[in-house]
Design an enzyme around this catalytic site. Sequence first.
Site, PDB file in Angstrom:
ATOM      1  N   ASP A   3      39.792  36.883  41.811  1.00 52.38           N
ATOM      2  CA  ASP A   3      39.138  37.634  40.736  1.00 52.38           C
ATOM      3  C   ASP A   3      37.803  37.007  40.323  1.00 52.38           C
ATOM      4  O   ASP A   3      37.605  35.801  40.464  1.00 52.38           O
ATOM      5  CB  ASP A   3      40.086  37.695  39.528  1.00 52.38           C
ATOM      6  CG  ASP A   3      39.679  38.764  38.540  1.00 52.38           C
ATOM      7  OD1 ASP A   3      38.927  39.688  38.926  1.00 52.38           O
ATOM      8  OD2 ASP A   3      40.114  38.692  37.375  1.00 52.38           O
TER       9      ASP A   3
ATOM     10  N   ASN B  94      42.535  49.638  40.700  1.00 57.40           N
ATOM     11  CA  ASN B  94      41.097  49.493  41.006  1.00 57.40           C
ATOM     12  C   ASN B  94      40.416  50.823  41.358  1.00 57.40           C
ATOM     13  O   ASN B  94      39.188  50.908  41.352  1.00 57.40           O
ATOM     14  CB  ASN B  94      40.863  48.468  42.125  1.00 57.40           C
ATOM     15  CG  ASN B  94      41.102  47.035  41.695  1.00 57.40           C
ATOM     16  OD1 ASN B  94      41.534  46.195  42.468  1.00 57.40           O
ATOM     17  ND2 ASN B  94      40.822  46.725  40.437  1.00 57.40           N
TER      18      ASN B  94
END
Length: 272
Positions: A38, A86
């Site tokens: 991330d 996402n």
Amino acid sequence: MKIQKINMKTSNQKEEIQDLIKSIDELRIPQHIAIIMDGNGRWGMKHGLSRSLGHQQGVVVLKNIIKSAKKLGVEILTVYAFSTENWSRPQDEVTFLINLFEKVLLKEISEINKEGIKINFIGDLAPFPENLKEVIKKSESVTKNNKEFVLNVCTNYGGRQELVRAARQLAQKSVAGKIKPEQIDEKLFESELLTCGSVNPDLLIRTSGERRISNFLLWQLAYSEIYITNVYWPEFNEGEFLKAIIDYQSRNRRFGGIESLPNESLGDSYTI
Ligand code: IPE
Ligand code: IPE
Ligand code: MG
């Protein structure tokens, strides 16, 4: 050009890595490491670049971490590349990521194969474009007999979706008379997961400082050790990876039990 400069190792960093390697206990290398990669977008912005460049640099880092994991004797690496959530990002970013997956796979597959790496994609591939699905299928089949290392790439993966899917499959089998509800135990349930047959991760690493698991491997992480670093994924490197493993090696994994202690250590008890 800019990116490569950021990624270059100084001689100080090389020394630091040598020192970190000396601190590693070779007998306690995690067999399976999961990573939530991330912070790509924030890294790009921090460097006055774009989010897309952050994703591209993230690929460079992944290649380095695979090498490092393999060298250390880690057997399985499971990385979170694209979550079921996402899709809610701007269409441009989603399209960029989908194209990037295809480009990287096409470019790297022969090297991955040469390195003896078996690559698996975990997640629902159905919504991806045919081109990408084709490349994924090919890379899985080309590497399927490799034994050196396993790389699981979680793409359009969601832990909740995986659990619902497993429950649905078991319900269907039960309705079809193939199993009885009372036969459903952890082992049978696990056999319906997308990760079926794999050992669970010993260590979960999340970069970028977020302290959540964002729908990653909800079942499989039940007893994984968690390591969170503030470092954004594109600036994660071998040294940071070694630090995560050293930290893991300092943990006492009890799995709900206690360390073996002398008998008298329970001491006197209160009368209830
Ligand atoms: C992780 O980095 C990569 C993907 C989710 C595809 P992000 O894109 O989430 O980067 P940040 O967290 O917004 O900085
Ligand atoms: C998790 O990161 C998914 C991947 C790394 C692929 P996100 O950036 O999507 O997670 P949140 O939104 O911060 O929870
Ligand atoms: Mg993020």
